[in-house]
Design a protein around this motif. Structure first.
Motif, PDB file in Angstrom:
ATOM      1  N   LYS A  56       4.628  16.188   7.888  1.00 52.78           N
ATOM      2  CA  LYS A  56       6.034  16.426   7.558  1.00 52.78           C
ATOM      3  C   LYS A  56       6.960  15.317   8.059  1.00 52.78           C
ATOM      4  O   LYS A  56       8.091  15.220   7.623  1.00 52.78           O
ATOM      5  N   TYR A  57       6.482  14.476   8.965  1.00 52.52           N
ATOM      6  CA  TYR A  57       7.321  13.364   9.433  1.00 52.52           C
ATOM      7  C   TYR A  57       6.994  12.043   8.749  1.00 52.52           C
ATOM      8  O   TYR A  57       7.553  11.014   9.098  1.00 52.52           O
ATOM      9  N   ALA A  58       6.074  12.057   7.776  1.00 50.60           N
ATOM     10  CA  ALA A  58       5.664  10.805   7.129  1.00 50.60           C
ATOM     11  C   ALA A  58       6.708  10.356   6.114  1.00 50.60           C
ATOM     12  O   ALA A  58       7.388  11.172   5.491  1.00 50.60           O
ATOM     13  N   GLY A  59       6.821   9.030   5.937  1.00 51.53           N
ATOM     14  CA  GLY A  59       7.581   8.479   4.838  1.00 51.53           C
ATOM     15  C   GLY A  59       9.074   8.334   5.056  1.00 51.53           C
ATOM     16  O   GLY A  59       9.633   8.790   6.054  1.00 51.53           O
ATOM     17  N   THR A  60       9.698   7.662   4.084  1.00 47.04           N
ATOM     18  CA  THR A  60      11.130   7.382   4.080  1.00 47.04           C
ATOM     19  C   THR A  60      11.717   7.975   2.810  1.00 47.04           C
ATOM     20  O   THR A  60      11.188   7.775   1.735  1.00 47.04           O
ATOM     21  N   LYS A  61      12.817   8.708   2.950  1.00 52.25           N
ATOM     22  CA  LYS A  61      13.464   9.294   1.780  1.00 52.25           C
ATOM     23  C   LYS A  61      14.213   8.232   1.005  1.00 52.25           C
ATOM     24  O   LYS A  61      14.950   7.439   1.599  1.00 52.25           O
ATOM     25  N   HIS A  99       3.195   4.898   3.222  1.00 53.07           N
ATOM     26  CA  HIS A  99       1.950   4.153   3.103  1.00 53.07           C
ATOM     27  C   HIS A  99       0.847   5.107   2.669  1.00 53.07           C
ATOM     28  O   HIS A  99       0.804   6.260   3.109  1.00 53.07           O
ATOM     29  N   GLU A 100      -0.048   4.632   1.810  1.00 51.27           N
ATOM     30  CA  GLU A 100      -1.134   5.489   1.318  1.00 51.27           C
ATOM     31  C   GLU A 100      -1.895   6.094   2.493  1.00 51.27           C
ATOM     32  O   GLU A 100      -2.327   7.236   2.440  1.00 51.27           O
ATOM     33  N   GLY A 152      15.804 -12.167  -7.834  1.00 56.14           N
ATOM     34  CA  GLY A 152      16.439 -11.369  -8.873  1.00 56.14           C
ATOM     35  C   GLY A 152      15.994  -9.915  -8.880  1.00 56.14           C
ATOM     36  O   GLY A 152      16.665  -9.064  -9.471  1.00 56.14           O
ATOM     37  N   ASP A 153      14.874  -9.625  -8.222  1.00 54.60           N
ATOM     38  CA  ASP A 153      14.411  -8.227  -8.147  1.00 54.60           C
ATOM     39  C   ASP A 153      15.418  -7.353  -7.400  1.00 54.60           C
ATOM     40  O   ASP A 153      15.976  -7.760  -6.379  1.00 54.60           O
ATOM     41  N   ASN A 154      15.614  -6.159  -7.915  1.00 57.92           N
ATOM     42  CA  ASN A 154      16.381  -5.168  -7.170  1.00 57.92           C
ATOM     43  C   ASN A 154      15.406  -4.379  -6.309  1.00 57.92           C
ATOM     44  O   ASN A 154      14.394  -3.896  -6.808  1.00 57.92           O
ATOM     45  N   VAL A 155      15.711  -4.255  -5.029  1.00 55.17           N
ATOM     46  CA  VAL A 155      14.756  -3.656  -4.102  1.00 55.17           C
ATOM     47  C   VAL A 155      15.429  -2.577  -3.249  1.00 55.17           C
ATOM     48  O   VAL A 155      16.635  -2.586  -3.035  1.00 55.17           O
ATOM     49  N   MET A 156      14.565  -1.659  -2.774  1.00 53.00           N
ATOM     50  CA  MET A 156      15.009  -0.638  -1.834  1.00 53.00           C
ATOM     51  C   MET A 156      14.389  -0.911  -0.474  1.00 53.00           C
ATOM     52  O   MET A 156      13.258  -1.398  -0.391  1.00 53.00           O
ATOM     53  N   PHE A 157      15.118  -0.562   0.586  1.00 56.78           N
ATOM     54  CA  PHE A 157      14.602  -0.800   1.933  1.00 56.78           C
ATOM     55  C   PHE A 157      15.177   0.258   2.853  1.00 56.78           C
ATOM     56  O   PHE A 157      16.152   0.943   2.515  1.00 56.78           O
ATOM     57  N   ASP A 158      14.559   0.399   3.995  1.00 52.50           N
ATOM     58  CA  ASP A 158      15.039   1.345   4.993  1.00 52.50           C
ATOM     59  C   ASP A 158      16.370   0.853   5.557  1.00 52.50           C
ATOM     60  O   ASP A 158      16.587  -0.348   5.713  1.00 52.50           O
ATOM     61  N   LYS A 159      17.249   1.782   5.891  1.00 50.73           N
ATOM     62  CA  LYS A 159      18.585   1.343   6.307  1.00 50.73           C
ATOM     63  C   LYS A 159      18.585   0.600   7.639  1.00 50.73           C
ATOM     64  O   LYS A 159      19.546  -0.063   7.978  1.00 50.73           O
ATOM     65  N   ASP A 176       0.822  -1.212   0.000  1.00 47.35           N
ATOM     66  CA  ASP A 176       0.000   0.000   0.000  1.00 47.35           C
ATOM     67  C   ASP A 176       0.859   1.266   0.000  1.00 47.35           C
ATOM     68  O   ASP A 176       0.413   2.299   0.486  1.00 47.35           O
ATOM     69  N   ARG A 177       2.077   1.156  -0.555  1.00 46.15           N
ATOM     70  CA  ARG A 177       2.934   2.334  -0.556  1.00 46.15           C
ATOM     71  C   ARG A 177       2.754   3.181  -1.808  1.00 46.15           C
ATOM     72  O   ARG A 177       2.374   2.684  -2.862  1.00 46.15           O
ATOM     73  N   VAL A 178       3.069   4.454  -1.678  1.00 46.81           N
ATOM     74  CA  VAL A 178       3.092   5.354  -2.828  1.00 46.81           C
ATOM     75  C   VAL A 178       4.443   6.060  -2.840  1.00 46.81           C
ATOM     76  O   VAL A 178       5.095   6.179  -1.802  1.00 46.81           O
ATOM     77  N   ILE A 179       4.866   6.476  -4.025  1.00 46.31           N
ATOM     78  CA  ILE A 179       6.121   7.225  -4.147  1.00 46.31           C
ATOM     79  C   ILE A 179       5.771   8.653  -4.551  1.00 46.31           C
ATOM     80  O   ILE A 179       4.941   8.873  -5.433  1.00 46.31           O
ATOM     81  N   ILE A 180       6.385   9.585  -3.861  1.00 40.75           N
ATOM     82  CA  ILE A 180       6.008  10.987  -4.006  1.00 40.75           C
ATOM     83  C   ILE A 180       7.224  11.819  -4.382  1.00 40.75           C
ATOM     84  O   ILE A 180       8.291  11.697  -3.770  1.00 40.75           O
ATOM     85  N   GLU A 181       7.021  12.626  -5.401  1.00 38.80           N
ATOM     86  CA  GLU A 181       8.049  13.601  -5.783  1.00 38.80           C
ATOM     87  C   GLU A 181       7.699  14.883  -5.044  1.00 38.80           C
ATOM     88  O   GLU A 181       6.631  15.460  -5.259  1.00 38.80           O
ATOM     89  N   VAL A 182       8.591  15.281  -4.195  1.00 36.93           N
ATOM     90  CA  VAL A 182       8.313  16.420  -3.340  1.00 36.93           C
ATOM     91  C   VAL A 182       8.427  17.708  -4.148  1.00 36.93           C
ATOM     92  O   VAL A 182       9.274  17.827  -5.021  1.00 36.93           O
ATOM     93  N   GLU A 183       7.562  18.649  -3.854  1.00 40.51           N
ATOM     94  CA  GLU A 183       7.584  19.924  -4.554  1.00 40.51           C
ATOM     95  C   GLU A 183       8.855  20.706  -4.249  1.00 40.51           C
ATOM     96  O   GLU A 183       9.299  20.761  -3.101  1.00 40.51           O
ATOM     97  N   ASP A 184       9.376  21.290  -5.294  1.00 39.52           N
ATOM     98  CA  ASP A 184      10.506  22.192  -5.065  1.00 39.52           C
ATOM     99  C   ASP A 184      10.022  23.350  -4.215  1.00 39.52           C
ATOM    100  O   ASP A 184       8.981  23.952  -4.479  1.00 39.52           O
ATOM    101  N   GLN A 185      10.756  23.610  -3.197  1.00 37.07           N
ATOM    102  CA  GLN A 185      10.383  24.736  -2.356  1.00 37.07           C
ATOM    103  C   GLN A 185      11.279  25.916  -2.691  1.00 37.07           C
ATOM    104  O   GLN A 185      12.483  25.758  -2.882  1.00 37.07           O
ATOM    105  N   PRO A 186      10.688  27.069  -2.796  1.00 38.01           N
ATOM    106  CA  PRO A 186      11.511  28.235  -3.099  1.00 38.01           C
ATOM    107  C   PRO A 186      12.536  28.409  -1.987  1.00 38.01           C
ATOM    108  O   PRO A 186      12.298  28.072  -0.829  1.00 38.01           O
ATOM    109  N   GLU A 187      13.692  28.903  -2.371  1.00 36.38           N
ATOM    110  CA  GLU A 187      14.717  29.146  -1.363  1.00 36.38           C
ATOM    111  C   GLU A 187      14.176  30.067  -0.294  1.00 36.38           C
ATOM    112  O   GLU A 187      13.563  31.096  -0.596  1.00 36.38           O
ATOM    113  N   GLU A 188      14.388  29.680   0.921  1.00 39.07           N
ATOM    114  CA  GLU A 188      13.919  30.523   2.008  1.00 39.07           C
ATOM    115  C   GLU A 188      15.042  31.451   2.439  1.00 39.07           C
ATOM    116  O   GLU A 188      16.190  31.042   2.571  1.00 39.07           O
TER     117      GLU A 188
END
Lengths: 94, 94, 94, 94, 94, 94, 94
Positions: A68-73, A85-86, E61-68, A7-19
């Motif tokens: 802001k604390y959700a997810g893994t980079k 996770h969705e 054979g899958d290449n996978v990503m995981f948390d460190k 149930d995971r999603v991958i997110i491209e984070v918005e570019d934030q203007p330089e602060e």
């Protein structure tokens, strides 16, 4: 391409203007963490105890909000993404 | 427009009158956190282990009460909202 | 009117006689927290994983006992109430 | 009369003989907490996820053993009782 | 050969190029922990409460990503592997 | 007689020979806690979410092993017993 | 003979060669804890909420890997074993 698991999603984070504070550009770690981004990949969904798989409601291209604390980079092809996770998404921005 | 995910609702918090102590307006962080607001968007509902989706009982426009620590603040179109799980709502004010 | 969400109930706490120690009225925060009250509103009940909703067993007007740390205080129409899950009630006083 | 909620039981704790150490009666808080008592009321039982209610196995009048930290003390009609979940009982003394 | 139990997978971690800081090779414990690898074995899958077994979606054979911090290191035939639950994988790299 | 509740069993702990160190008998609290005993009573078993009751696999008279921190001590008829959930037993000694 | 309860397995830990540092034999508590062993007994398996029992996948005689903190040590017939839940096993070594 990254194919999220379950149930995971991958997110491209918005570019934030330089602060800047009084004209001085802030260091990366002094910036607010992003809370909005674009879904670039969606997993097949979570498997319920009944064996049924729940199709995700978000879709590729959706703009979403998250805590802001959700997810893994993760890094892929020289770009940084967030994998979460969705159910950690708060809302779709329409 | 914000479309909440799953069993989440989006709440527009009630404007609170400026609080003053002996004529002095209190700073924002000295105010009580709000515990009442208006539902502005409702998610599709939680998916049970049986695969069934439970329709939320609150509706757009409902005035609701919640614990002061419930939910996550989000900004959208220059307005602040709270996003929380429907189950974090305490009661509908009728 | 307050309509509790899910398996919550709203309780009007019993007025407690002023407590005095040697003739001195105790401050509010030196009083024992109340553990008894009257149910003034009952939610629709909890939804089981089977999708079935369990009707609450307490009813409006029931006198109930609860743990002194149970529930969340809310103010409505200048009166203070406690909102708690039905399962946090200990017993109905008949 | 007290009617326990859900899978709770109400227990009248056994009177414990005054404990003395070398002829000196111990203060209440120096006594061992009771671990045995008589069931005086039984709730309707726990509701399973299937919607079925599990009838309790203990009955009014049963003598039961419990952990000394189990349950919540309540006062009713000038007598102290313990309210606990049936599953916190260890054994019926027959 | 290692046959993972349940919903576990065994991952051969990618060799990471020696990291140097100003020409000095870093000690092992100063390196970033790996977050990418190749699946070398897949368990039979998790058993649901319904008794059904959920076939894993990753394949040998899958290449996978995981948390460190995911997984447990094991040594087998003079090589180090990571064993983790399939659900600790973030994404398949395609 | 003690009738254990639910999935509990009652265990008569094996007498342990007096431990001595250099001829000096050790005080009770310096002894290793027992990890083996004889089942003297078995509950009716745990109720599953399906409403089914799972019959225990241990039987009266079985010699069993358990973790030294498992269970609750109870006294009955001047003898000390341990009451624990069947699932806290490690193995039957045959 | 030891018959493990539920989804437990009993493992005979591999003899580890005496470890020496510069010719000095290390004390027992300075050795690495074992992470590999042979299954000598298998329980009947875990009971699911559906009432079904899941047969274990490991069998007597299997060589298995486990986390060094998994399981409980027991002594039987002058030999030390580890008892752990099947799900604490990481992999079968084939």
């Amino acid at each position: 391409m990254l194919q999220p698991i379950g149930d995971r999603v991958i997110i491209e984070v918005e570019d934030q203007p330089e602060e800047t504070v009084g004209g001085i550009v802030l260091a990366d770690n002094a910036k607010e963490k992003p809370t909005q981004g674009k879904v670039v990949a969606v997993g097949a969904g979570r498997v319920l105890d009944s064996g049924e798989r729940v199709a995700p409601v978000v879709q590729e291209g959706d703009n979403v909000m998250f805590d802001k604390y959700a997810g893994t980079k993760v890094n892929y092809a020289d770009q940084e993404y967030l994998v979460m996770h969705e159910n950690d998404l708060l809302a779709i921005v329409k």
